[in-house]
Design a protein around this motif. Sequence first.
Motif, short mmCIF file in Angstrom:
data_model
loop_
_atom_site.label_atom_id
_atom_site.label_comp_id
_atom_site.label_asym_id
_atom_site.label_seq_id
_atom_site.Cartn_x
_atom_site.Cartn_y
_atom_site.Cartn_z
N GLY A 85 12.92 0.60 0.42
CA GLY A 85 12.35 0.73 1.77
C GLY A 85 10.85 0.59 1.89
N LYS A 86 10.11 0.76 0.82
CA LYS A 86 8.65 0.72 0.91
C LYS A 86 8.08 -0.50 0.20
N LYS A 87 7.02 -1.08 0.79
CA LYS A 87 6.33 -2.21 0.16
C LYS A 87 5.25 -1.63 -0.75
N ALA A 142 3.50 -0.98 -7.00
CA ALA A 142 4.24 -0.49 -8.17
C ALA A 142 5.58 -1.20 -8.31
N ILE A 143 6.25 -1.46 -7.18
CA ILE A 143 7.51 -2.21 -7.21
C ILE A 143 7.25 -3.65 -7.63
N TYR A 144 6.15 -4.22 -7.12
CA TYR A 144 5.80 -5.60 -7.51
C TYR A 144 5.57 -5.70 -9.02
N GLU A 145 4.84 -4.76 -9.58
CA GLU A 145 4.58 -4.77 -11.02
C GLU A 145 5.87 -4.58 -11.81
N LEU A 146 6.76 -3.75 -11.29
CA LEU A 146 8.08 -3.58 -11.93
C LEU A 146 8.85 -4.89 -11.92
N LYS A 203 0.81 -1.23 0.00
CA LYS A 203 0.00 0.00 0.00
C LYS A 203 0.84 1.28 0.00
N GLU A 204 2.14 1.15 0.26
CA GLU A 204 2.97 2.35 0.34
C GLU A 204 3.21 2.95 -1.05
N GLN A 205 3.28 4.25 -1.10
CA GLN A 205 3.46 4.96 -2.36
C GLN A 205 4.95 5.11 -2.68
N VAL A 206 5.28 4.95 -3.94
CA VAL A 206 6.66 5.13 -4.40
C VAL A 206 6.65 6.13 -5.54
N ASP A 207 7.58 7.06 -5.49
CA ASP A 207 7.71 8.07 -6.53
C ASP A 207 7.91 7.37 -7.88
N SER A 208 7.15 7.77 -8.88
CA SER A 208 7.26 7.14 -10.21
C SER A 208 8.66 7.29 -10.79
#
Length: 461
Positions: free
Chosen positions: A379-381, A384-388, A340-345
């Motif tokens: 650092g964040k779950k 967007a990272i998963y899809e990457l 659920k954490e947001q990551v800068d695009s």
Amino acid sequence: MKVFNTLSRQKEEFKPINDKEVRIYSCGPTVYNYAHIGNLRTYVFMDILRRVLQYNGYSLKHVMNITDVGHLVSDEDEGEDKMVKGAREQKKTPWEIAEYYTSVFMKDIRALNIQVPEIVPKATEHIPEMLEFVHGLVDSGYGYETSDGIYFDIQKFEGYGKLSRANLEDQIAGARVEVNEEKRHPADFALWKKAPKEHIMQWPSEWGMGYPGWHIECSAMGRKYLGDTFDIHTGGVDHIPVHHENEIAQSEALLKKSAVNYWMHGEFMMVNNGKMSKSLGNTYTIDNLKEKGYDPMAFRYMCLNAHYRNKLNFTWDVMQSAQVSYDRFVEGVLSHKDGKEQVDSAVVKEFLSDFEDSINDDLNIPKALGVAWNAIRYGKKSQAIYELLTKMNSIFGFILDKKKESTSEPEISPEIHRLLEERQEARAGKNWKRSDEIRDELKTMGYAVEDTANGPKLKLL
């Protein structure tokens, strides 16, 4: 995208003949015995090349042959046919040997999640194409007849040695006592061998009953399916000095032009920093890994941690380390799922840019894996990272969802689709002989066909 071309000994920008489709030929297995992990490392490299090309938007027309005749026990055309030798030792026919080991090979590459090339032709089904090729070389003066076969005159081909950088004078000085004194040069190689009456596998030709030389197979089948000139030819480094050198000679002698634009070769796998050989008892198979509790995907992970042009040393300790790292990699990827954490695009774009730079720099997969690990450890779950990471995994080819993998139907290539359609047409026309032939062909490729009311269903053997 840049690739290392063995012919030029340098990285070159990849420029396909066709902007949309890349045509590839990969030397396939000689199906007289089990493929060992050293063999399979070469097919992992082949698979990574496929995936990177697909990632870059290309469709593929890829041929991987099945050598079921013609490969003698020595690459220098000495000794007996590996298929015949295997048949004698195992008390089976060469065709039984070929069918069994082809199905085992296909099972192994599925276990490693290696994509099956679009076309998987058998040598024994292309004898007419090989004979046509040999006739062309004889007619043009490159082929000559001896008492035991038709040979290629390497001294008439000016470019001989350009792939391996071999020197003909050195070859003469270092040649062993030649068995066939009729050969004009010790390195002249067989295009067609005359068969003694007791030889199990033989076909009629202008020169009597015989069988093809190993090298002619790939040139003939490559030309049939990919045309006179195609983009990439892959194989192991062991093919460079003899098999691929001979392919270049016979193809360019016949065509009067280059047959392949990029030659790419995977390096050896060592065992305990030594050679892998049957006499040392270290020609491990995928089943050997499974028996010790290792996931074939962990072996794939091990392969991807070394660049395809670097030697890779196998030990059981390294295998254990690869298993631990692979498990942690999968756990790390899945830990971001539904995050659920947001990551800068911009962060995601930077990871992706570094990843794409790596894979397009002569398939630098170890560096690309490093980028993926950096993303996992971010650092964040984040979803967007998963899809990457799942996008990156389209290159790595790891199995991230075991449950999905076990319940899904097998992924099948266009060639398998074509065979299924041809079989349906044969059945509709009551051509049961052809229907059975295709069923048997699919079996050698690792698939069983079940005919149902809703049409044919494929099952993995």
